[in-house]
Design an enzyme around this catalytic site. Structure first.
Site, PDB file in Angstrom:
ATOM      1  N   ASP A   1       0.842  -1.205   0.183  1.00  0.00           N
ATOM      2  CA  ASP A   1       0.099  -0.008   0.036  1.00  0.00           C
ATOM      3  C   ASP A   1       1.066   1.147   0.012  1.00  0.00           C
ATOM      4  O   ASP A   1       0.286   2.318  -0.233  1.00  0.00           O
ATOM      5  CB  ASP A   1      -1.093  -0.199   1.147  1.00  0.00           C
ATOM      6  CG  ASP A   1      -0.506  -0.026   2.426  1.00  0.00           C
ATOM      7  OD1 ASP A   1       0.905  -0.184   2.579  1.00  0.00           O
ATOM      8  OD2 ASP A   1      -1.279   0.183   3.533  1.00  0.00           O
ATOM      9  N   SER A   2       1.955   0.892   0.190  1.00  0.00           N
ATOM     10  CA  SER A   2       3.198   2.220  -0.134  1.00  0.00           C
ATOM     11  C   SER A   2       3.031   2.920  -1.630  1.00  0.00           C
ATOM     12  O   SER A   2       3.492   3.803  -1.965  1.00  0.00           O
ATOM     13  CB  SER A   2       4.509   1.592  -0.319  1.00  0.00           C
ATOM     14  OG  SER A   2       5.021   0.493  -0.725  1.00  0.00           O
TER      15      SER A   2
ATOM     16  N   LYS B   1      -1.130  -9.537   2.905  1.00  0.00           N
ATOM     17  CA  LYS B   1      -0.175  -8.987   4.021  1.00  0.00           C
ATOM     18  C   LYS B   1      -1.140  -7.979   4.792  1.00  0.00           C
ATOM     19  O   LYS B   1      -1.804  -7.281   4.058  1.00  0.00           O
ATOM     20  CB  LYS B   1       1.011  -8.350   3.651  1.00  0.00           C
ATOM     21  CG  LYS B   1       1.745  -7.853   4.721  1.00  0.00           C
ATOM     22  CD  LYS B   1       3.255  -7.374   4.618  1.00  0.00           C
ATOM     23  CE  LYS B   1       3.268  -5.808   3.909  1.00  0.00           C
ATOM     24  NZ  LYS B   1       2.694  -4.842   4.711  1.00  0.00           N
TER      25      LYS B   1
ATOM     26  N   GLU C   1      -1.270  -5.258   8.627  1.00  0.00           N
ATOM     27  CA  GLU C   1      -0.562  -5.007   9.706  1.00  0.00           C
ATOM     28  C   GLU C   1      -1.053  -5.310  11.073  1.00  0.00           C
ATOM     29  O   GLU C   1      -2.382  -5.362  11.132  1.00  0.00           O
ATOM     30  CB  GLU C   1      -0.361  -3.556   9.569  1.00  0.00           C
ATOM     31  CG  GLU C   1       0.279  -2.935   8.377  1.00  0.00           C
ATOM     32  CD  GLU C   1       0.419  -1.461   8.098  1.00  0.00           C
ATOM     33  OE1 GLU C   1      -0.030  -0.779   8.931  1.00  0.00           O
ATOM     34  OE2 GLU C   1       0.982  -0.946   6.860  1.00  0.00           O
TER      35      GLU C   1
ATOM     36  N   GLU D   1       9.367  -4.369  10.222  1.00  0.00           N
ATOM     37  CA  GLU D   1       9.718  -2.685   9.572  1.00  0.00           C
ATOM     38  C   GLU D   1      10.216  -1.973  10.963  1.00  0.00           C
ATOM     39  O   GLU D   1       9.475  -1.826  12.057  1.00  0.00           O
ATOM     40  CB  GLU D   1       8.466  -2.296   9.039  1.00  0.00           C
ATOM     41  CG  GLU D   1       8.893  -0.921   8.518  1.00  0.00           C
ATOM     42  CD  GLU D   1       7.848  -0.354   7.464  1.00  0.00           C
ATOM     43  OE1 GLU D   1       6.653  -0.918   7.128  1.00  0.00           O
ATOM     44  OE2 GLU D   1       7.983   0.927   6.894  1.00  0.00           O
TER      45      GLU D   1
END
Ligand code: KIV
Length: 275
Positions: free
Chosen positions: A45-46, A114, A116, A183
Site C-alpha cells: 500500500d506504499s 499482508k 498490519e 519494519e
C-alpha cells in the site's frame, strides 16, 4: 520454473537460505522483478506514497489495491504475489476482512495477502487463513498506524514496546502466517524475533539477521522523489539518468532532430501518387 509458494518460503528458512522480496505496482516493473527471480513481489500500500503521491498510505482503497495487484500479477509467472490489505479493509468486521482478502486473490490474482498488526489481529488472520488465503504479518513500524505512533519512528526501542513486538510475533506465528515483515525495529530485537518464531522474518530497516529482506523498489532503484529512509541501500541511481533522457528528448523534439526518417513508416509511391 514453478511459481514460488508458501512452502518454498518456509523451506528457505529451514535451509538457512535468504528470502528476497521487493515491491512493484505495475505490469512492466513486476515483469522485470519476476525475470530477476525475486521470491516475492509485494504490491504494497506504499503505492499511496510512491505511485499516487499521497503523504501516507491511509487514503489507499481496496479498489486501488485490486487494480494494481491485477497489473502486477499479469507480469509474473515465477515470483509469489503478495497484496497489501489497505487501511480499514480489515479493521471493521472479520467478515469484511475475509471478503476483502478474497478480492485480492480472486480479482487481483495474488497468491497471498499482508496485513498490519499483532495480537489484536489474530482472530482476523485466522478467519482469512480459514478461507485458504495465505497471510503475511507485519509488525514494528506499521505505516497505517502513523497517527497513533505520532510519526514514522523506529519501534521497539524500550523494554515495553520490544516485549510487545516479541508477543506480537509469537501470536502471528502461532496463528499460522507464513512470514512476518519486521519494519524499523532495532537489529537485536529483529534477531531475537527471528530466532523465536518458526516462520521466516522479512526485514526492512531491521538489520542483517532477518530471514529475508524487502525494499520499496523505487527507493532501491534511486527513483524516489523526496525523502528516502536511512535504511535503504540504492542499488542504482536511475533518477539522474531518467532526467537526462527526458531533457535529451525535449531538446531533440524542439530542434527537429527527432523523429527522423528512420522513426517513420514508408508508403508505396503508387499510393502516394494516387492520393
Ligand atoms: O507497503 C509497503 O511497501 C510495505 C513494505 C514497506 C513492507 O508494507
Amino acid at each position: 520454473m514453478a511459481r514460488v509458494s508458501t512452502a518454498t518460503i518456509k523451506e528457505k528458512k529451514q535451509n538457512g537460505e535468504k528470502i528476497t522480496m521487493l515491491t512493484s505496482y505495475d505490469y512492466s516493473m513486476a515483469a522485470m522483478v519476476d525475470a530477476a527471480e525475486i521470491d516475492m513481489i509485494l504490491v504494497g500500500d506504499s503505492l499511496g506514497n510512491v505511485v499516487l503521491g499521497y503523504e501516507d498510505t491511509l487514503p489507499v482503497t481496496m479498489d486501488d489495491m485490486v487494480h494494481h495487484t491485477r497489473a502486477v500479477s499479469r507480469g509474473t509467472s515465477y515470483s509469489m504475489v503478495v497484496a497489501d490489505m489497505p487501511f480499514l479493509s480489515y479493521h471493521v468486521t472479520i467478515e469484511e476482512a475475509v471478503r476483502n482478502a478474497g478480492r485480492l486473490i480472486q480479482e487481483g490474482s495474488a497468491q497471498a495477502v499482508k496485513l498490519e498488526g499483532g495480537v489484536e489481529r489474530v482472530d482476523t488472520i485466522k478467519a482469512i487463513l480459514d478461507a485458504q488465503i495465505p497471510v503475511v504479518g507485519h509488525i514494528g513500524l506499521t505505516p497505517q498506524s502513523v497517527n497513533q505512533f505520532g510519526g514514522f519512528k523506529v519501534q521497539g526501542k524500550d523494554v515495553e514496546t520490544a516485549r510487545k513486538a516479541i508477543e506480537d510475533a509469537r501470536a502471528l506465528d502461532e496463528a499460522g502466517v507464513f512470514a512476518i515483515v519486521l519494519e524499523c525495529v532495532p537489529t537485536p530485537l529483529a534477531q531475537r524475533i527471528t530466532q523465536e518464531v518458526s516462520c521466516p522474518t522479512i526485514g526492512i530497516g531491521a538489520g542483517p539477521y532477518c530471514d529475508g529482506q524487502v525494499l520499496v523498489i523505487n527507493d532501491m532503484l534511486g527513483i524516489t522523489r523526496g525523502h528516502v529512509p536511512k535504511f535503504v541501500k540504492k542499488f542504482a541511481h536511475l533518477e539522474p539518468l531518467i532526467q537526462e533522457a527526458l531533457l535529451a528528448y525535449k531538446k531533440e523534439v524542439e530542434s527537429g532532430q527527432f523523429p527522423s526518417a528512420e522513426h517513420g513508416f514508408k508508403m508505396k509511391s503508387e499510393v502516394l501518387e494516387e492520393l
